[in-house]
Scaffold this motif. Structure first.
Motif, PDB file in Angstrom:
ATOM      1  N   THR A  43     -19.285  -5.839  15.382  1.00  0.00           N
ATOM      2  CA  THR A  43     -18.324  -4.737  15.390  1.00  0.00           C
ATOM      3  C   THR A  43     -17.051  -5.111  16.136  1.00  0.00           C
ATOM      4  OG1 THR A  43     -19.517  -3.719  17.223  1.00  0.00           O
ATOM      5  CG2 THR A  43     -19.917  -2.825  15.031  1.00  0.00           C
ATOM      6  N   THR A  71     -22.029  -0.167  14.817  1.00  0.00           N
ATOM      7  CA  THR A  71     -22.604  -0.057  13.481  1.00  0.00           C
ATOM      8  C   THR A  71     -23.133   1.329  13.117  1.00  0.00           C
ATOM      9  OG1 THR A  71     -24.714  -0.952  14.304  1.00  0.00           O
ATOM     10  CG2 THR A  71     -23.157  -2.508  13.304  1.00  0.00           C
ATOM     11  N   TRP A  75     -21.568   3.594  10.159  1.00  0.00           N
ATOM     12  CA  TRP A  75     -22.461   4.007   9.073  1.00  0.00           C
ATOM     13  C   TRP A  75     -22.450   5.532   8.919  1.00  0.00           C
ATOM     14  CZ3 TRP A  75     -27.039   6.807   8.682  1.00  0.00           C
ATOM     15  CH2 TRP A  75     -27.792   6.608   7.528  1.00  0.00           C
ATOM     16  N   VAL A  95     -15.812  -2.499   4.273  1.00  0.00           N
ATOM     17  CA  VAL A  95     -16.881  -2.909   5.187  1.00  0.00           C
ATOM     18  C   VAL A  95     -18.215  -2.591   4.537  1.00  0.00           C
ATOM     19  CG1 VAL A  95     -15.497  -2.598   7.271  1.00  0.00           C
ATOM     20  CG2 VAL A  95     -16.972  -0.729   6.499  1.00  0.00           C
ATOM     21  N   VAL A  97     -22.173  -2.057   5.926  1.00  0.00           N
ATOM     22  CA  VAL A  97     -22.808  -1.812   7.221  1.00  0.00           C
ATOM     23  C   VAL A  97     -24.183  -1.196   7.044  1.00  0.00           C
ATOM     24  CG1 VAL A  97     -21.690   0.462   7.450  1.00  0.00           C
ATOM     25  CG2 VAL A  97     -22.420  -0.748   9.511  1.00  0.00           C
ATOM     26  N   ILE A 108     -22.519  -5.294  10.516  1.00  0.00           N
ATOM     27  CA  ILE A 108     -21.333  -4.939   9.737  1.00  0.00           C
ATOM     28  C   ILE A 108     -20.547  -6.198   9.409  1.00  0.00           C
ATOM     29  CG2 ILE A 108     -19.907  -4.532  11.795  1.00  0.00           C
ATOM     30  CD1 ILE A 108     -18.576  -2.186  10.260  1.00  0.00           C
ATOM     31  N   HIS A 119     -18.540 -12.239   8.435  1.00  0.00           N
ATOM     32  CA  HIS A 119     -19.178 -11.445   9.484  1.00  0.00           C
ATOM     33  C   HIS A 119     -19.521 -12.331  10.671  1.00  0.00           C
ATOM     34  CE1 HIS A 119     -23.445 -12.689   8.403  1.00  0.00           C
ATOM     35  NE2 HIS A 119     -22.739 -13.132   7.375  1.00  0.00           N
ATOM     36  N   ARG A 145     -27.877   0.446   3.451  1.00  0.00           N
ATOM     37  CA  ARG A 145     -26.513  -0.012   3.698  1.00  0.00           C
ATOM     38  C   ARG A 145     -25.504   0.958   3.068  1.00  0.00           C
ATOM     39  NH1 ARG A 145     -24.571  -1.013  -0.996  1.00  0.00           N
ATOM     40  NH2 ARG A 145     -25.407  -2.419  -2.535  1.00  0.00           N
TER      41      ARG A 145
END
Length: 154
Positions: A43, A71, A75, A95, A97, A108, A119, A145
């Motif tokens: 992150t 995260t 999310w 993104v 995540v 993420i 990432h 996800r």
């Protein structure tokens, strides 16, 4: 921020020898790398790519977890579209995540194309000695996800 700038920043961090450390990096968006003392987490990396600090004053994140861009917050934001993220299709700059769950950390990354993501991860650090890598998007194929877009990114 412009999409090309986000993707450029993401690519610029690959190959810098940044080591993985949970809770590190991404505090100073003006820094030439996302790392703090040579260390960063997922992150922190994404926040830096977007040009903001992972500790933010945005209302949703302050209410959710005292302002941390992390995260589970991202999310949740994508699912509710009440903060800085909105649900999106897979596309460059989005993104991808998944949240913390069952005692495991979430993760993420930033989608580059139909098959690749950039990432920062402990797995990358262990495998390559460099936590920020471009890898196959399959790393993120988890049932919970979500894919999101930073509001205002163009």
């Amino acid at each position: 921020m412009m999409l090309d700038a986000v993707l450029g920043r993401a690519h610029s961090a690959v190959g810098q020898g940044i080591r993985y450390k949970l809770g590190k990096g991404g505090m100073n968006p003006g820094s030439p790398t996302p790392a703090a003392g040579g260390q960063c987490d997922c992150t922190g990396f994404v926040a830096w790519c977007f040009g903001f600090s992972r500790m933010m004053t945005e209302h949703f994140y302050v209410r959710f977890n005292n302002g941390w861009f992390e995260t589970t917050a991202v999310w949740t934001d994508i699912g509710k579209s009440t903060g800085i993220m909105e649900e999106s299709q897979s596309r460059p700059g989005a993104v991808i995540v998944f949240p913390d769950s069952n005692g495991h950390q979430g993760h993420i990354g930033i989608i580059l194309d139909d098959t690749h993501v950039v990432h920062c991860s402990k797995g990358n650090d262990t495998r390559f000695g460099d936590s920020i890598q471009v890898t196959d998007l399959a790393v993120f194929q988890k049932p919970n996800r979500r894919i999101g877009w930073l509001v205002g990114l163009n």
